[in-house]
Design an enzyme around this catalytic site. Structure first.
Site, PDB file in Angstrom:
ATOM      1  N   TYR A 113      -2.408 -11.023   3.966  1.00  0.00           N
ATOM      2  CA  TYR A 113      -2.994  -9.859   4.636  1.00  0.00           C
ATOM      3  C   TYR A 113      -2.594  -8.580   3.898  1.00  0.00           C
ATOM      4  O   TYR A 113      -3.420  -7.722   3.589  1.00  0.00           O
ATOM      5  CB  TYR A 113      -2.513  -9.822   6.085  1.00  0.00           C
ATOM      6  N   SER A 114      -1.300  -8.484   3.597  1.00  0.00           N
ATOM      7  CA  SER A 114      -0.769  -7.340   2.858  1.00  0.00           C
ATOM      8  C   SER A 114      -1.487  -7.194   1.517  1.00  0.00           C
ATOM      9  O   SER A 114      -1.907  -6.096   1.139  1.00  0.00           O
ATOM     10  CB  SER A 114       0.721  -7.567   2.596  1.00  0.00           C
ATOM     11  N   ALA A 115      -1.667  -8.313   0.825  1.00  0.00           N
ATOM     12  CA  ALA A 115      -2.327  -8.283  -0.488  1.00  0.00           C
ATOM     13  C   ALA A 115      -3.760  -7.788  -0.360  1.00  0.00           C
ATOM     14  O   ALA A 115      -4.229  -6.981  -1.173  1.00  0.00           O
ATOM     15  CB  ALA A 115      -2.305  -9.671  -1.122  1.00  0.00           C
ATOM     16  N   THR A 159      -3.492  -3.078  20.316  1.00  0.00           N
ATOM     17  CA  THR A 159      -4.716  -3.850  20.515  1.00  0.00           C
ATOM     18  C   THR A 159      -4.302  -5.293  20.795  1.00  0.00           C
ATOM     19  O   THR A 159      -3.222  -5.729  20.385  1.00  0.00           O
ATOM     20  CB  THR A 159      -5.626  -3.831  19.269  1.00  0.00           C
ATOM     21  N   ASP A 200     -21.147 -12.414   9.967  1.00  0.00           N
ATOM     22  CA  ASP A 200     -19.871 -12.915   9.464  1.00  0.00           C
ATOM     23  C   ASP A 200     -19.569 -12.197   8.146  1.00  0.00           C
ATOM     24  O   ASP A 200     -20.258 -12.416   7.147  1.00  0.00           O
ATOM     25  CB  ASP A 200     -19.992 -14.427   9.245  1.00  0.00           C
ATOM     26  N   SER A 258      -3.708  -0.318   6.607  1.00  0.00           N
ATOM     27  CA  SER A 258      -2.528  -0.533   7.422  1.00  0.00           C
ATOM     28  C   SER A 258      -1.289  -0.189   6.618  1.00  0.00           C
ATOM     29  O   SER A 258      -1.332  -0.147   5.376  1.00  0.00           O
ATOM     30  CB  SER A 258      -2.523  -2.009   7.798  1.00  0.00           C
ATOM     31  N   ASN A 278     -13.792  -1.621   8.974  1.00  0.00           N
ATOM     32  CA  ASN A 278     -12.669  -1.790   9.901  1.00  0.00           C
ATOM     33  C   ASN A 278     -12.324  -3.248  10.194  1.00  0.00           C
ATOM     34  O   ASN A 278     -11.204  -3.545  10.595  1.00  0.00           O
ATOM     35  CB  ASN A 278     -13.022  -1.053  11.205  1.00  0.00           C
ATOM     36  N   HIS A 279     -13.259  -4.161   9.992  1.00  0.00           N
ATOM     37  CA  HIS A 279     -13.040  -5.557  10.399  1.00  0.00           C
ATOM     38  C   HIS A 279     -11.900  -6.208   9.605  1.00  0.00           C
ATOM     39  O   HIS A 279     -11.647  -5.841   8.454  1.00  0.00           O
ATOM     40  CB  HIS A 279     -14.322  -6.371  10.183  1.00  0.00           C
ATOM     41  N   LYS A 325      -4.979  -5.775   1.846  1.00  0.00           N
ATOM     42  CA  LYS A 325      -4.961  -4.341   2.136  1.00  0.00           C
ATOM     43  C   LYS A 325      -4.546  -3.529   0.907  1.00  0.00           C
ATOM     44  O   LYS A 325      -5.106  -2.465   0.645  1.00  0.00           O
ATOM     45  CB  LYS A 325      -4.023  -4.041   3.321  1.00  0.00           C
TER      46      LYS A 325
END
Ligand SMILES: *[C@@H]1O[C@H](CO)[C@@H](O)[C@H](O)[C@H]1NC(C)=O
Ligand SMILES: *[C@@H]1O[C@H](CO)[C@@H](O)[C@H](O)[C@H]1NC(C)=O
Length: 266
Positions: free
Chosen positions: A182-184, A219, A90, A169, A117-118, A186
């Site tokens: 999510y954006s933050a 995906t 995890d 991304s 990559n996770h 990345k």
């Protein structure tokens, strides 16, 4: 012809020659290389594992689902991996990130490629109070684990003059609607790894860092989590092609890779 025109023609010529004779990627160079791939149970990570294995690399894959990892490793062995094993872990837990790097060291005696990559995905939500408690997990998995893995692996990568591939991304470069956390996470990766590159340089460590900016890829997870945001026809790029470009860009020590078929449509 004036001197400046001669200079211009010579410059254009030099650029063309440099382009034609630029270093080309030789997949055979991957043979026997020691590789960690995270998030390898599905999607791009799974395809990355297959590409490395096809070239005869030694690969450890991780994700949370053991049964799926087992199948990935079986296929890896069929494809010609020199060695392949899995660890169900995890990435939200720091001790798990450390265990992964330690095990790779024990089994391989070193490391050449660290493919980060996770992700933990929580897209497709309007921001609100109910999202705050999930922020920690997103940051831990999508950001802290990347940092921790790279940090634990640095001594091995310095020794091998190895490479880190950071899978990011478009949402890590352009704030995407309905993806704030999510954006933050990345965006944070680019700040950290861009700075870490300087650190390596100051310490004269020859470790390359490649930041991979990918668009919508076909995906299962990406399509599922983007329902209602992106049109399905935008997901025409395959995980397999994306994985190959990541493998290539990382091996060629490129700083930044943009990848998506028809990127201009974004
Ligand atoms: C990390 O810690 C958790 C919680 O204490 C534990 O369940 C897990 O097995 C540990 N991971 C490893 C690789 O030891
Ligand atoms: C995405 O992949 C699925 C099969 O895995 C396929 O049916 C679908 O057409 C693909 N989408 C695009 C836009 O190519």
């Amino acid at each position: 012809m004036s001197f400046s025109k001669v200079l211009l023609v010579a410059t254009i010529g030099a650029v063309l020659i440099a382009f034609i004779f630029r270093d080309k990627f030789d997949p055979a160079s991957i043979k026997g290389k020691r590789v960690i791939v995270t998030g390898a149970s599905t999607g791009i990570g799974e395809q990355m594992a297959y590409w490395y294995c096809k070239q005869g690399a030694r690969v450890v894959v991780t994700a949370r689902r053991e049964a799926v990892l087992q199948q990935v490793v079986e296929k890896c062995k069929d494809l010609g991996a020199k060695e392949a094993f899995y660890m169900p872990l995890d990435m939200g837990r720091l001790n798990d990130t450390e265990a992964l790097v330690k095990e790779a060291e024990k089994r391989f005696g070193g490391l050449d490629f660290l493919i980060l990559n996770h992700i933990y995905s929580n897209y497709n939500h309007l921001w609100g109070v109910d999202q705050i408690d999930r922020l920690q997990k997103i940051i831990d998995v999508n950001f802290r684990a990347y940092v921790a893995l790279a940090t634990y692996a640095t001594p091995m990568l310095a020794e091998s003059k190895g490479s880190i591939g950071v899978v990011s991304s478009v949402a890590g470069l352009i704030p995407a609607p309905l993806y704030p956390s999510y954006s933050a996470s990345k965006f944070a990766l680019h700040g950290f790894f861009g700075s870490l590159r300087h650190d390596f340089h100051f310490q004269q460590m020859d470790i390359s860092i490649t930041e991979h900016i990918i668009g919508p890829i076909n995906t299962t997870n990406a399509v599922k989590f983007s329902k209602g945001i992106f049109k399905p026809e935008m997901f025409s790029t395959t995980a397999e092609d994306t994985a190959y470009r990541i493998l290539e860009g990382t091996a060629m020590r490129e700083r930044i890779v943009f990848f998506q078929d028809g990127f201009s449509r974004l």
